[in-house]
Design a protein around this motif. Structure first.
Motif, PDB file in Angstrom:
ATOM      1  N   GLY A 170      24.148  40.547  38.529  1.00  0.00           N
ATOM      2  CA  GLY A 170      25.456  40.393  37.907  1.00  0.00           C
ATOM      3  C   GLY A 170      25.610  41.200  36.640  1.00  0.00           C
ATOM      4  N   LEU A 171      24.629  42.082  36.368  1.00  0.00           N
ATOM      5  CA  LEU A 171      24.631  42.788  35.082  1.00  0.00           C
ATOM      6  C   LEU A 171      25.756  43.816  34.975  1.00  0.00           C
ATOM      7  CD1 LEU A 171      20.821  43.222  34.430  1.00  0.00           C
ATOM      8  CD2 LEU A 171      22.428  41.725  33.259  1.00  0.00           C
ATOM      9  N   ASP A 172      26.302  44.234  36.111  1.00  0.00           N
ATOM     10  CA  ASP A 172      27.400  45.203  36.045  1.00  0.00           C
ATOM     11  C   ASP A 172      28.663  44.563  35.480  1.00  0.00           C
ATOM     12  OD1 ASP A 172      27.354  43.631  38.410  1.00  0.00           O
ATOM     13  OD2 ASP A 172      28.973  44.855  39.225  1.00  0.00           O
ATOM     14  N   MET A 173      28.690  43.244  35.419  1.00  0.00           N
ATOM     15  CA  MET A 173      29.903  42.565  34.979  1.00  0.00           C
ATOM     16  C   MET A 173      29.880  42.147  33.507  1.00  0.00           C
ATOM     17  SD  MET A 173      31.916  42.865  37.365  1.00  0.00           S
ATOM     18  CE  MET A 173      33.260  41.901  36.670  1.00  0.00           C
ATOM     19  N   VAL A 174      28.800  42.480  32.812  1.00  0.00           N
ATOM     20  CA  VAL A 174      28.685  42.011  31.423  1.00  0.00           C
ATOM     21  C   VAL A 174      29.869  42.466  30.582  1.00  0.00           C
ATOM     22  CG1 VAL A 174      27.353  42.154  29.308  1.00  0.00           C
ATOM     23  CG2 VAL A 174      26.187  41.900  31.475  1.00  0.00           C
ATOM     24  N   LEU A 175      30.163  43.764  30.655  1.00  0.00           N
ATOM     25  CA  LEU A 175      31.228  44.284  29.807  1.00  0.00           C
ATOM     26  C   LEU A 175      32.579  43.703  30.208  1.00  0.00           C
ATOM     27  CD1 LEU A 175      31.646  46.111  27.426  1.00  0.00           C
ATOM     28  CD2 LEU A 175      32.365  47.883  29.015  1.00  0.00           C
ATOM     29  N   GLY A 176      32.845  43.641  31.503  1.00  0.00           N
ATOM     30  CA  GLY A 176      34.104  43.070  31.972  1.00  0.00           C
ATOM     31  C   GLY A 176      34.276  41.637  31.486  1.00  0.00           C
ATOM     32  N   CYS A 177      33.224  40.838  31.606  1.00  0.00           N
ATOM     33  CA  CYS A 177      33.298  39.439  31.170  1.00  0.00           C
ATOM     34  C   CYS A 177      33.481  39.355  29.662  1.00  0.00           C
ATOM     35  CB  CYS A 177      32.046  38.674  31.595  1.00  0.00           C
ATOM     36  SG  CYS A 177      31.900  38.481  33.381  1.00  0.00           S
ATOM     37  N   PHE A 178      32.781  40.224  28.950  1.00  0.00           N
ATOM     38  CA  PHE A 178      32.904  40.225  27.488  1.00  0.00           C
ATOM     39  C   PHE A 178      34.336  40.549  27.060  1.00  0.00           C
ATOM     40  CE2 PHE A 178      32.738  42.481  23.405  1.00  0.00           C
ATOM     41  CZ  PHE A 178      32.131  41.512  22.628  1.00  0.00           C
ATOM     42  N   LEU A 179      34.893  41.601  27.655  1.00  0.00           N
ATOM     43  CA  LEU A 179      36.238  42.015  27.265  1.00  0.00           C
ATOM     44  C   LEU A 179      37.265  40.949  27.641  1.00  0.00           C
ATOM     45  CD1 LEU A 179      36.102  45.801  28.217  1.00  0.00           C
ATOM     46  CD2 LEU A 179      35.775  44.749  25.987  1.00  0.00           C
ATOM     47  N   LEU A 180      37.056  40.310  28.791  1.00  0.00           N
ATOM     48  CA  LEU A 180      37.978  39.248  29.205  1.00  0.00           C
ATOM     49  C   LEU A 180      37.906  38.077  28.223  1.00  0.00           C
ATOM     50  CD1 LEU A 180      39.999  38.163  31.242  1.00  0.00           C
ATOM     51  CD2 LEU A 180      38.101  37.252  32.573  1.00  0.00           C
ATOM     52  N   ALA A 181      36.685  37.723  27.823  1.00  0.00           N
ATOM     53  CA  ALA A 181      36.530  36.621  26.861  1.00  0.00           C
ATOM     54  C   ALA A 181      37.242  36.962  25.551  1.00  0.00           C
ATOM     55  CB  ALA A 181      35.051  36.338  26.617  1.00  0.00           C
ATOM     56  N   MET A 182      37.152  38.234  25.124  1.00  0.00           N
ATOM     57  CA  MET A 182      37.820  38.656  23.903  1.00  0.00           C
ATOM     58  C   MET A 182      39.342  38.555  24.056  1.00  0.00           C
ATOM     59  SD  MET A 182      35.797  39.393  21.524  1.00  0.00           S
ATOM     60  CE  MET A 182      34.447  38.346  21.970  1.00  0.00           C
ATOM     61  N   ALA A 183      39.838  39.022  25.197  1.00  0.00           N
ATOM     62  CA  ALA A 183      41.291  38.989  25.422  1.00  0.00           C
ATOM     63  C   ALA A 183      41.791  37.548  25.395  1.00  0.00           C
ATOM     64  CB  ALA A 183      41.634  39.649  26.763  1.00  0.00           C
ATOM     65  N   LEU A 184      41.083  36.654  26.072  1.00  0.00           N
ATOM     66  CA  LEU A 184      41.551  35.267  26.162  1.00  0.00           C
ATOM     67  C   LEU A 184      41.351  34.527  24.848  1.00  0.00           C
ATOM     68  CD1 LEU A 184      40.323  34.342  29.746  1.00  0.00           C
ATOM     69  CD2 LEU A 184      42.629  34.889  28.988  1.00  0.00           C
TER      70      LEU A 184
ATOM     71  N   LEU B  73      36.642  35.214  37.026  1.00  0.00           N
ATOM     72  CA  LEU B  73      37.245  33.882  37.091  1.00  0.00           C
ATOM     73  C   LEU B  73      36.421  32.875  36.297  1.00  0.00           C
ATOM     74  CD1 LEU B  73      38.452  33.639  40.822  1.00  0.00           C
ATOM     75  CD2 LEU B  73      39.837  33.908  38.741  1.00  0.00           C
ATOM     76  N   ALA B  74      35.096  32.933  36.462  1.00  0.00           N
ATOM     77  CA  ALA B  74      34.233  31.986  35.748  1.00  0.00           C
ATOM     78  C   ALA B  74      34.357  32.188  34.244  1.00  0.00           C
ATOM     79  CB  ALA B  74      32.788  32.157  36.208  1.00  0.00           C
ATOM     80  N   THR B  75      34.366  33.447  33.814  1.00  0.00           N
ATOM     81  CA  THR B  75      34.515  33.730  32.383  1.00  0.00           C
ATOM     82  C   THR B  75      35.829  33.171  31.848  1.00  0.00           C
ATOM     83  OG1 THR B  75      33.233  35.759  32.609  1.00  0.00           O
ATOM     84  CG2 THR B  75      34.583  35.565  30.653  1.00  0.00           C
ATOM     85  N   ALA B  76      36.902  33.426  32.598  1.00  0.00           N
ATOM     86  CA  ALA B  76      38.221  32.954  32.156  1.00  0.00           C
ATOM     87  C   ALA B  76      38.232  31.433  32.059  1.00  0.00           C
ATOM     88  CB  ALA B  76      39.295  33.443  33.133  1.00  0.00           C
ATOM     89  N   ALA B  77      37.680  30.761  33.066  1.00  0.00           N
ATOM     90  CA  ALA B  77      37.703  29.297  33.080  1.00  0.00           C
ATOM     91  C   ALA B  77      36.941  28.734  31.887  1.00  0.00           C
ATOM     92  CB  ALA B  77      37.107  28.782  34.397  1.00  0.00           C
ATOM     93  N   VAL B  78      35.723  29.214  31.662  1.00  0.00           N
ATOM     94  CA  VAL B  78      34.908  28.667  30.569  1.00  0.00           C
ATOM     95  C   VAL B  78      35.519  29.031  29.221  1.00  0.00           C
ATOM     96  CG1 VAL B  78      32.628  28.650  29.505  1.00  0.00           C
ATOM     97  CG2 VAL B  78      32.848  28.733  31.991  1.00  0.00           C
ATOM     98  N   MET B  79      36.074  30.244  29.113  1.00  0.00           N
ATOM     99  CA  MET B  79      36.664  30.662  27.845  1.00  0.00           C
ATOM    100  C   MET B  79      37.876  29.813  27.500  1.00  0.00           C
ATOM    101  SD  MET B  79      36.150  32.777  25.399  1.00  0.00           S
ATOM    102  CE  MET B  79      37.088  33.122  23.900  1.00  0.00           C
ATOM    103  N   LEU B  80      38.729  29.563  28.491  1.00  0.00           N
ATOM    104  CA  LEU B  80      39.934  28.766  28.217  1.00  0.00           C
ATOM    105  C   LEU B  80      39.550  27.327  27.890  1.00  0.00           C
ATOM    106  CD1 LEU B  80      42.354  30.238  30.896  1.00  0.00           C
ATOM    107  CD2 LEU B  80      42.420  30.570  28.416  1.00  0.00           C
ATOM    108  N   ALA B  81      38.434  26.857  28.488  1.00  0.00           N
ATOM    109  CA  ALA B  81      38.024  25.471  28.247  1.00  0.00           C
ATOM    110  C   ALA B  81      37.307  25.322  26.911  1.00  0.00           C
ATOM    111  CB  ALA B  81      37.140  24.980  29.390  1.00  0.00           C
ATOM    112  N   ALA B  94      26.332  34.718  35.661  1.00  0.00           N
ATOM    113  CA  ALA B  94      25.670  33.810  36.601  1.00  0.00           C
ATOM    114  C   ALA B  94      26.477  33.707  37.891  1.00  0.00           C
ATOM    115  CB  ALA B  94      25.501  32.428  35.959  1.00  0.00           C
ATOM    116  N   ALA B  95      27.810  33.641  37.754  1.00  0.00           N
ATOM    117  CA  ALA B  95      28.658  33.521  38.944  1.00  0.00           C
ATOM    118  C   ALA B  95      28.503  34.757  39.829  1.00  0.00           C
ATOM    119  CB  ALA B  95      30.110  33.331  38.533  1.00  0.00           C
TER     120      ALA B  95
END
Lengths: 244, 105
Positions: A170-184, B73-81, B94-95
């Motif tokens: 899942g390491l290819d998604m680190v940056l995507g997840c990070f940026l999404l967390a920042m946006a939200l 989706l998992a990131t969004a869910a945990v972040m919003l929560a 992990a997802a």
């Protein structure tokens, strides 16, 4: 041009704090760097050349793309075009920091930009939306990521075989997840949500129908246009910023 | 025009790629220094800043596999929560790992 003063002063302790703040993310950057080091070796670069590229270019996606075009000979214009297109988002990211950067002398301003990446920019930009000025994260966080990128490249060059498939972890998604967390994590107003919808739709359209790598700039400019035409009424904001 | 990837050629290529990247790092700020920042421009900049993120992420979701979508989706869910970035990112990775390991992707 008489005695211009630049009020933004970097605080050394904050730079250090931001270095450690982005250190967890940097661990993932090491993994990406390793994947790049491995790719560079497979395309025939020398170890030192791969390390040099990581140290000076310091822009992951464009480095992968450039190395992908490697061979006995490399056509210059396509490489320049691809690297420019992938990194053109830096133009917008830098511009978005300008209201803070202009309070800093040009020398420091441009030195700081050498460390600009998606991750430290995202932190700085989101904090600015919330009214906090944080250029320390560009320097401190940027140094953490830069070091991680070089260490990762080094690992990939010499021990690349250990990380054949970072995707399965899942390491290819680190940056995507990070940026999404920042946006939200940022401020969400009706205006922002409309801008995001416009950005999402236009970036998808650009991704589908325009030449590769143009979607980020197209989507961001389309989203920005919403902000240009739809001003949020915040009278206290102007009082705080003074007459600029 | 092509460059041979001899030692010198490779160094030249790395220098060129570095220069192009530096132009993108400096360019936006350089151009902004000629722009007067009105409230309208400031509003444009601020909206554009978060739109950059969306414009990176959305096509990533559409071009990616089931694992990528699960990660976002998992990131969004945990972040919003929780509003905490690190647990959100960890959940996303992990997802992706889980979905791919389980063979859905």
């Amino acid at each position: 041009m008489t005695s211009v003063s630049y009020p933004y002063q970097l605080s050394a302790s904050k730079v250090r704090a931001e270095f450690f703040r982005l250190l967890p993310i940097s661990l993932f950057v090491v993994a990406f760097g390793a994947a790049f080091g491995l790719a560079a070796m497979q395309k025939g670069l020398e170890p030192l050349q791969a390390l040099l590229m990581s140290a000076t270019v310091f822009a992951g996606a464009s480095q992968f793309a450039a190395v992908d075009m490697w061979g006995g000979e490399v056509s210059l214009l396509p490489v320049i075009a691809v690297v420019f297109a992938i990194n053109s988002r830096h133009l917008l990211m830098g511009a978005s920091l300008y209201p803070m950067l202009r309070d800093m002398s040009p020398g420091r301003r441009y030195s700081l930009l050498l460390l600009l990446t998606d991750a430290n920019w995202a932190v700085s930009a989101q904090e600015y939306q919330r009214g906090t000025r944080n250029l320390e994260v560009i320097l401190g966080g940027g140094l953490a990521i830069w070091m991680a990128w070089i260490i990762g490249t080094w690992l990939g060059v010499y021990f690349g075989g250990l990380l054949q498939n970072p995707k399965s972890l899942g390491l290819d998604m680190v940056l995507g997840c990070f940026l999404l967390a920042m946006a939200l994590g940022g401020k969400k107003s009706p205006r922002t949500l409309v801008a995001w919808t416009v950005a999402a739709v236009s970036s998808l359209a650009a991704w589908k129908w325009l030449p590769p790598n143009m979607h980020v700039v197209i989507g961001a400019l389309a989203g920005g246009a919403i902000g240009f035409f739809w001003l949020e009424k915040k009278p206290d904001e102007h009082a705080k910023e003074g007459s600029s | 025009m092509t460059i041979e990837t001899t030692t010198l050629g490779t160094l030249a290529l790395i220098a060129i790629i570095t220069a192009v990247t530096v132009v993108t790092r400096f360019g936006g700020v350089f151009l902004m220094s000629f722009v007067t920042i009105s409230p309208r421009i400031e509003s444009f900049i601020n909206t554009m800043a978060s739109s950059v993120l969306i414009a990176i992420i959305v096509p990533m979701a559409f071009s990616g596999d089931v694992g990528s979508v699960a990660a976002l989706l998992a990131t969004a869910a945990v972040m919003l929560a929780t509003k905490k970035p690190l647990p959100s990112i960890a959940a996303g990775i992990a997802a992706a790992g889980f979905v791919r390991y389980a063979g859905f992707a």
